[in-house]
Design a protein around this motif. Structure first.
Motif, PDB file in Angstrom:
ATOM      1  N   LEU A  62       6.878   0.458  -4.997  1.00 62.68           N
ATOM      2  CA  LEU A  62       6.015   1.614  -4.125  1.00 62.68           C
ATOM      3  C   LEU A  62       6.897   2.542  -3.445  1.00 62.68           C
ATOM      4  N   ARG A  63       8.200   2.357  -3.261  1.00 63.75           N
ATOM      5  CA  ARG A  63       9.087   3.159  -2.598  1.00 63.75           C
ATOM      6  C   ARG A  63      10.111   3.862  -3.632  1.00 63.75           C
ATOM      7  N   ALA A  64       9.641   3.670  -4.892  1.00 65.70           N
ATOM      8  CA  ALA A  64      10.604   4.202  -5.783  1.00 65.70           C
ATOM      9  C   ALA A  64      10.360   5.644  -6.263  1.00 65.70           C
ATOM     10  N   ARG A  65       9.126   6.135  -5.852  1.00 67.44           N
ATOM     11  CA  ARG A  65       8.698   7.267  -6.492  1.00 67.44           C
ATOM     12  C   ARG A  65       8.024   8.176  -5.493  1.00 67.44           C
ATOM     13  N   PRO A  66       7.863   9.474  -5.450  1.00 67.41           N
ATOM     14  CA  PRO A  66       7.164  10.346  -4.726  1.00 67.41           C
ATOM     15  C   PRO A  66       5.461   9.680  -4.813  1.00 67.41           C
ATOM     16  N   LEU A  67       4.885  10.061  -3.913  1.00 70.08           N
ATOM     17  CA  LEU A  67       3.428   9.418  -3.533  1.00 70.08           C
ATOM     18  C   LEU A  67       2.449   9.964  -4.747  1.00 70.08           C
ATOM     19  N   LEU A  68       2.417  10.982  -5.182  1.00 66.91           N
ATOM     20  CA  LEU A  68       1.456  11.504  -6.001  1.00 66.91           C
ATOM     21  C   LEU A  68       1.841  11.038  -7.646  1.00 66.91           C
ATOM     22  N   HIS A  69       3.162  10.405  -7.825  1.00 68.58           N
ATOM     23  CA  HIS A  69       3.258   9.666  -8.913  1.00 68.58           C
ATOM     24  C   HIS A  69       2.185   8.401  -9.245  1.00 68.58           C
ATOM     25  N   TYR A  70       1.959   7.965  -8.276  1.00 70.44           N
ATOM     26  CA  TYR A  70       0.666   6.659  -8.145  1.00 70.44           C
ATOM     27  C   TYR A  70      -0.558   7.078  -8.370  1.00 70.44           C
ATOM     28  N   VAL A  71      -0.966   8.371  -8.366  1.00 68.99           N
ATOM     29  CA  VAL A  71      -2.039   8.817  -8.124  1.00 68.99           C
ATOM     30  C   VAL A  71      -2.583   9.538  -9.627  1.00 68.99           C
ATOM     31  N   PRO A  72      -3.746   9.153 -10.226  1.00 72.23           N
ATOM     32  CA  PRO A  72      -3.982   9.704 -11.642  1.00 72.23           C
ATOM     33  C   PRO A  72      -3.840  11.406 -11.360  1.00 72.23           C
ATOM     34  N   ARG A  73      -3.277  12.218 -12.530  1.00 73.76           N
ATOM     35  CA  ARG A  73      -3.540  13.652 -12.402  1.00 73.76           C
ATOM     36  C   ARG A  73      -4.720  14.208 -12.132  1.00 73.76           C
ATOM     37  N   ARG A  74      -5.886  13.645 -12.501  1.00 75.06           N
ATOM     38  CA  ARG A  74      -7.170  13.783 -12.523  1.00 75.06           C
ATOM     39  C   ARG A  74      -7.487  14.255 -11.004  1.00 75.06           C
ATOM     40  N   TYR A  75      -6.793  13.529 -10.018  1.00 74.23           N
ATOM     41  CA  TYR A  75      -7.244  13.829  -8.623  1.00 74.23           C
ATOM     42  C   TYR A  75      -6.234  14.686  -7.683  1.00 74.23           C
ATOM     43  N   HIS A  76      -5.284  15.204  -8.482  1.00 76.39           N
ATOM     44  CA  HIS A  76      -4.278  16.111  -7.927  1.00 76.39           C
ATOM     45  C   HIS A  76      -4.562  17.187  -7.321  1.00 76.39           C
ATOM     46  N   ASP A  77      -5.700  17.721  -7.555  1.00 75.77           N
ATOM     47  CA  ASP A  77      -6.310  19.060  -7.046  1.00 75.77           C
ATOM     48  C   ASP A  77      -7.320  18.672  -5.902  1.00 75.77           C
ATOM     49  N   GLN A  78      -7.383  17.323  -5.577  1.00 75.70           N
ATOM     50  CA  GLN A  78      -8.189  16.790  -4.394  1.00 75.70           C
ATOM     51  C   GLN A  78      -7.349  16.436  -3.254  1.00 75.70           C
ATOM     52  N   ARG A  79      -6.117  16.633  -3.269  1.00 73.43           N
ATOM     53  CA  ARG A  79      -5.086  16.245  -2.182  1.00 73.43           C
ATOM     54  C   ARG A  79      -5.677  16.497  -0.841  1.00 73.43           C
ATOM     55  N   HIS A  80      -6.422  17.502  -0.705  1.00 73.72           N
ATOM     56  CA  HIS A  80      -6.916  17.783   0.662  1.00 73.72           C
ATOM     57  C   HIS A  80      -7.838  16.815   1.235  1.00 73.72           C
ATOM     58  N   ARG A  81      -8.181  16.182   0.305  1.00 73.97           N
ATOM     59  CA  ARG A  81      -9.063  14.733   0.701  1.00 73.97           C
ATOM     60  C   ARG A  81      -8.537  13.568   0.909  1.00 73.97           C
ATOM     61  N   PHE A  82      -7.126  13.276   0.316  1.00 76.45           N
ATOM     62  CA  PHE A  82      -6.653  11.968   0.382  1.00 76.45           C
ATOM     63  C   PHE A  82      -6.259  11.510   1.882  1.00 76.45           C
ATOM     64  N   VAL A  83      -6.588  10.114   2.023  1.00 70.36           N
ATOM     65  CA  VAL A  83      -6.175   9.317   3.206  1.00 70.36           C
ATOM     66  C   VAL A  83      -4.805   8.426   2.905  1.00 70.36           C
ATOM     67  N   ILE A  84      -3.954   8.850   3.429  1.00 70.22           N
ATOM     68  CA  ILE A  84      -2.655   8.284   3.349  1.00 70.22           C
ATOM     69  C   ILE A  84      -2.116   7.812   4.659  1.00 70.22           C
ATOM     70  N   GLY A  85      -1.130   6.503   4.212  1.00 71.50           N
ATOM     71  CA  GLY A  85      -0.732   5.780   5.424  1.00 71.50           C
ATOM     72  C   GLY A  85       0.505   5.151   4.943  1.00 71.50           C
ATOM     73  N   GLN A  86       1.353   4.689   5.740  1.00 70.23           N
ATOM     74  CA  GLN A  86       2.492   3.765   5.467  1.00 70.23           C
ATOM     75  C   GLN A  86       2.097   2.419   5.877  1.00 70.23           C
ATOM     76  N   THR A  87       3.017   1.311   5.363  1.00 71.30           N
ATOM     77  CA  THR A  87       3.026  -0.051   5.880  1.00 71.30           C
ATOM     78  C   THR A  87       3.903   0.070   7.000  1.00 71.30           C
ATOM     79  N   GLY A  88       3.780  -1.388   7.719  1.00 70.99           N
ATOM     80  CA  GLY A  88       4.400  -1.273   9.042  1.00 70.99           C
ATOM     81  C   GLY A  88       6.204  -1.612   8.945  1.00 70.99           C
ATOM     82  N   GLY A  89       6.478  -1.832   7.829  1.00 76.63           N
ATOM     83  CA  GLY A  89       7.820  -2.145   7.655  1.00 76.63           C
ATOM     84  C   GLY A  89       8.381  -3.281   8.273  1.00 76.63           C
ATOM     85  N   THR A  90       7.389  -4.403   8.203  1.00 77.66           N
ATOM     86  CA  THR A  90       7.834  -5.822   8.878  1.00 77.66           C
ATOM     87  C   THR A  90       8.759  -6.389   7.832  1.00 77.66           C
TER      88      THR A  90
END
Length: 352
Positions: A62-90
């Motif tokens: 999950l840390r190997a590539r940019p975030l959009l690489h994990y999202v189907p291209r079908r939704y790339h034009d909906q980026r303004h609707r994405f909810v994104i977050g990062q794990t706590g790094g424990t």
């Protein structure tokens, strides 16, 4: 699981895998991963166990590539609707993930609100939230949950767990930081009638010592987040600090969402259940085989981002679904999840 839940999980898996492996509109990460694994089409994946055995992943993926690489291209034009977050790094560097709005709701908000109705957690009260905000998702979830149970947005006080963990426990720095947070929280409590507290156990214990009996009696709901809690602390908070409140906890994280408790009285164990069929939580042995007691492994079947066979650091037992679970809870959960170092202290929540 029942046949209905089996079929629901299989249908969910087929739909999500087909979208992520679509040659034109799929996600770059999963298309490359499938090619490496020799999976030519989504139809080759016959079930959840087959999916995990062929395409399981680890935190580093999950840390190997940019975030959009994990999202189907079908939704790339909906980026303004994405909810994104990062794990706590424990357990290492934080990893980012994305939710589509409806999947964020299904992962964090709907499970809590269903459990709240089932357990009698109060509605329409004023919330005080003391915990992480960005880049973590739990603050966004707290805001959405409060609104869904008839409250206004919580009074927010940021508590940075990454900074807190840098300081040795009970050191002068850690003590000063906690006191700084408690001072801010008490400012709110002195001015507002707080009916719901959402915070970590140390913050709740600190607040209980400062609040007046009247202020503590006004608290009708307590939600735990952020870290494990031992039996003595839980009893102190439930029986003596906030005796009229409904106490509700959850198990989860940024990557897959929240699994709430469905019982808040006569606890001998802490059992947590996924909502719907988008999340499958398993307990496996050291060879990855299903077991009644072992390590927690999860598979997240979301259209916005798929995570397959991810091992958690926690260990747990399998928790069978109770007979009178609220609608939407159809899959087994986990009992008493804990890190191996604190096997005698069940984890009430690991939401950050």
């Amino acid at each position: 699981m029942t046949d209905k839940s089996d079929n629901g999980t299989l249908d969910q898996m087929r739909s999500v895998v087909a979208e992520h492996l679509d040659p034109r509109w799929g996600s770059a990460f999963w298309l490359d991963r499938a090619e490496q694994a020799g999976v030519r089409t989504a139809e080759e994946i016959t079930g959840l166990s087959d999916l995990v055995s062929r395409l399981s992943m680890g935190p580093a993926d999950l840390r190997a590539r940019p975030l959009l690489h994990y999202v189907p291209r079908r939704y790339h034009d909906q980026r303004h609707r994405f909810v994104i977050g990062q794990t706590g790094g424990t357990t290492g560097p934080g990893a980012w993930t994305v939710y589509l709005p409806v999947e964020f709701h299904e992962a964090f908000v709907e499970p809590f609100t269903r459990a709240a109705t089932h357990t009698g957690f109060p509605e329409g009260e004023t919330w005080l939230y003391v915990g992480p905000t960005g880049p973590h998702l739990i603050g966004k979830a707290a805001s959405a949950i409060a609104r869904c149970v008839g409250s206004c947005e919580p009074f927010f006080l940021d508590f940075d767990p990454r900074w807190s963990r840098k300081m040795p426990a009970e050191s002068a720095g850690a003590t000063r930081y906690l006191q700084h947070v408690l001072d801010q929280a008490m400012d709110v409590i002195e001015q507002q009638r707080i009916g719901v507290l959402f915070a970590t156990p140390p913050v709740l214990m600190g607040l209980a010592k400062r609040m007046t009996p009247k202020q503590r009696e006004q608290v009708r709901g307590v939600h735990y987040g952020g870290m494990a809690i031992n039996a003595a602390t839980l009893e102190e908070l439930q029986v003596r600090a906030f005796p009229v409140a409904v106490h509700l906890s959850g198990y989860g994280n940024t990557l897959f969402g929240c699994c709430p408790e469905l019982r808040t009285t006569e606890r001998r164990h802490h059992d947590y259940y996924p909502f719907g069929t988008r999340l499958r939580i398993e307990v496996v042995d050291e060879k990855g085989r299903p077991a009644s007691v072992g390590r927690v492994r999860f598979t997240r079947l979301d259209h916005g981002s798929m995570i397959v066979g991810m091992l958690e650091r926690d260990h747990a037992q399998v928790a069978q679904l109770p007979a009178h679970a609220p609608a939407g809870f159809v899959l087994p959960g986990v009992r008493d999840p804990h890190t191996p170092a604190t096997a005698h202290q069940p984890a009430v929540a690991t939401l950050y």
